[in-house]
Write a protein that holds these residues in place. Structure first.
Motif, short mmCIF file in Angstrom:
data_model
loop_
_atom_site.label_atom_id
_atom_site.label_comp_id
_atom_site.label_asym_id
_atom_site.label_seq_id
_atom_site.Cartn_x
_atom_site.Cartn_y
_atom_site.Cartn_z
N ALA A 36 0.85 -1.06 0.00
CA ALA A 36 -0.13 -0.03 0.03
C ALA A 36 0.94 1.26 0.11
N ILE A 37 1.98 1.20 0.74
CA ILE A 37 3.03 2.44 0.62
C ILE A 37 3.66 2.47 -0.59
N GLU A 38 3.89 1.48 -1.28
CA GLU A 38 4.56 1.38 -2.56
C GLU A 38 3.67 2.12 -3.54
N THR A 75 -3.35 5.42 3.61
CA THR A 75 -2.97 3.88 3.50
C THR A 75 -3.51 3.02 4.72
N PHE A 76 -4.30 1.81 4.37
CA PHE A 76 -4.66 1.13 5.38
C PHE A 76 -4.35 -0.28 5.27
N GLY A 77 -4.61 -1.17 6.13
CA GLY A 77 -4.40 -2.71 6.02
C GLY A 77 -4.65 -3.47 7.28
N LEU A 80 -5.25 -8.17 2.89
CA LEU A 80 -5.65 -6.92 2.08
C LEU A 80 -5.24 -5.67 2.60
N SER A 81 -4.81 -4.65 1.74
CA SER A 81 -4.54 -3.36 2.20
C SER A 81 -4.84 -2.53 0.92
N ALA A 98 -3.98 -8.28 -5.36
CA ALA A 98 -4.75 -7.15 -5.20
C ALA A 98 -6.22 -7.14 -5.45
N SER A 99 -6.88 -6.62 -4.40
CA SER A 99 -8.40 -6.60 -4.41
C SER A 99 -8.95 -7.99 -4.44
N ASN A 100 -8.08 -9.26 -3.87
CA ASN A 100 -8.71 -10.45 -3.81
C ASN A 100 -9.97 -10.55 -3.16
#
Length: 454
Positions: free
Chosen positions: A117-119, A282-284, A294-295, A319-321
């Motif tokens: 998420a940071i990336e 950002t969150f996770g 999931l983040s 991502a978005s699984n």
């Protein structure tokens, strides 16, 4: 298979690089429920870290587990290039939550872990500003991927991997118990902020062109409350002033809520406590209560809309699984249904009262503080200030032995160590922790400090 057999196999076949061997033989746990994890002897260990705040809603939360099982049995796998109802509805719920908190419209973009998420946040900033240099805080932790490491202050996360030309400019965080400048809060007049603002006085300070009013740095990545840095809580008024400084200079503000989001601090987003108005968030972690990674990242509409950040700008297979999205949607339903703000703040106050009692009892506790159920214990020498890492490690290891007796029963205690000197217990219990379990936590901590503070 016995624990000893597992240890033998781990020593032969497992990389130590993907886990942390802070003790010679990390504890092996067999089951979990609520606020507890259990070892092979079925000894209950009260968990005060909850997987680094990834399990805010407790182990084996039936509502969340049932949602995951139902999704597995309905549509358990789906490539991220396709759409699903859970993903779309979860994006809506998070976007509306942030809009409600900060009065800004934006969109959500998902990934797998916090570092990813940071990336993605870094990509959004670079894409929007055309710049690749960032501000971040000393003591800040944003992850260990290459990009995230460049804005994480600890050199030890970078030293094995060559030169980081885009390493952030690290400014001292307002860690008032150990002020970087040796000041006291009651008369410092936010000296640390004045030092930051001086960077923009003249071009010769290296970040600012007064002729164009342009900064070389694109964004400031912040944690409203530092996580790995030791659950350091900023003084009132600090972030309001910092936000003013960066906004006036068109520097984006990126709010890292990966550890402190989802009511850890008594509000949905920790930034709500401090007058922070993020451009990117950002969150996770507790988004899925640790059940399926999931983040994500939320950004203002003008930063993330499809015209400026088109399809394929970043991608991860998982991502978005759909499993994570379904559990995340159930988490968002949960936080709407229950009054976490009231209960987390009440429990946090009760827990902090217990910590303050321990501080008065033991000189080796130099500082305690908390906001909601994000709490800290700073372990010191008998002068109540000099960091005491040895005592911190000893208490951690003793808690993991599972030999603490209380009311005729044996317990263990799971603690997490953080802080600049690795002498801080960062406490992140389940948001469902009961009053009796809080009392148990204080009793077990009391036993540990009594036994080892010699």
């Amino acid at each position: 298979m016995t624990d000893q057999e597992l240890y033998r196999l781990e020593r032969e076949f497992c990389s130590f690089g993907d886990t942390v061997h802070y003790v010679k033989e990390p504890k092996i746990f067999r089951s979990s429920e609520g606020s507890f994890v259990f070892d092979s002897s079925n000894t209950p260990f009260l968990d005060l870290q909850m997987w680094y705040s990834a399990c805010n809603f407790g182990y084996k939360n039936k509502k969340l587990n049932d949602a995951l099982i139902d999704q597995i049995n309905t549509l358990g796998q789906l490539a991220s290039q396709y759409l699903s109802e859970p993903k779309i509805l979860l994006s809506k719920e998070i976007s509306l939550s942030i809009q409600n908190s900060f009065n800004k419209k934006g969109r959500v973009h998902f990934n797998v872990g916090g570092s990813q998420a940071i990336e993605d946040a870094l990509k959004l900033v670079r894409n929007y500003t055309g710049k690749n240099l960032m501000f971040a805080f000393m003591g800040g932790y944003h992850g260990r991927t290459l990009g995230a490491s460049s804005i994480t202050s600890s050199y030890r996360y970078r030293r094995r991997f060559g030169h980081f030309s885009d390493r952030a400019y690290f400014h001292p965080y307002p860690y008032c118990f150990r002020c970087f400048y040796g000041k006291k809060l009651d008369n410092c007049d936010f000296y640390c902020l004045k030092m930051f603002e001086r960077l923009f006085d003249t071009e010769y300070n290296g970040v600012w062109d007064p002729k164009t009013s342009e900064c070389e740095y694109a964004a400031f990545f912040i944690e409203p409350i530092q996580g790995t840095g030791g659950y350091v809580i900023p003084p009132k008024g600090y972030f309001e002033k910092l936000c003013k400084i960066v906004k006036e200079r068109k520097i984006l503000l990126v709010d890292d809520e990966i550890q402190m989001g989802f009511f850890r601090t008594g509000k949905m987003w920790a930034a709500e406590h401090f007058g922070i108005s993020p451009d990117i968030l950002t969150f996770g972690k507790s988004l899925t209560n640790g059940l399926n990674p999931l983040s994500g990242v939320w950004a203002r509409e003008d930063i993330i809309n499809p015209d400026i950040f088109p399809p394929g700008s970043t991608h991860s297979t998982f991502a978005s699984n759909i499993l994570g999205a379904r559990v995340g949607l159930e988490v968002m339903n949960l936080v709407k249904e229950e009054n976490f703000e009231k209960e987390v703040n009440r429990k946090g106050k009760l827990f902090l009262e217990g910590l303050e009692y321990l501080k008065k009892k033991y000189k080796t506790i130099g500082h305690v503080e908390g906001l909601g159920l994000a709490l800290r214990i700073e372990v010191c020498e008998d002068d109540s200030f000099t960091p005491n890492k040895a005592l911190t490690d000893a208490i951690l290891e003793e808690g993991l032995r599972g030999n603490l007796e209380y009311k005729g029963k044996k317990y263990g205690l799971v603690l997490d160590v953080g802080g600049y000197y690795k002498n801080v217990f960062t406490l992140a219990p389940s948001l469902y922790i009961t009053d009796d379990e809080i009392d148990l936590a204080i009793k077990l901590l009391d036993k540990l400090f009594s036994k080892l503070s010699v």
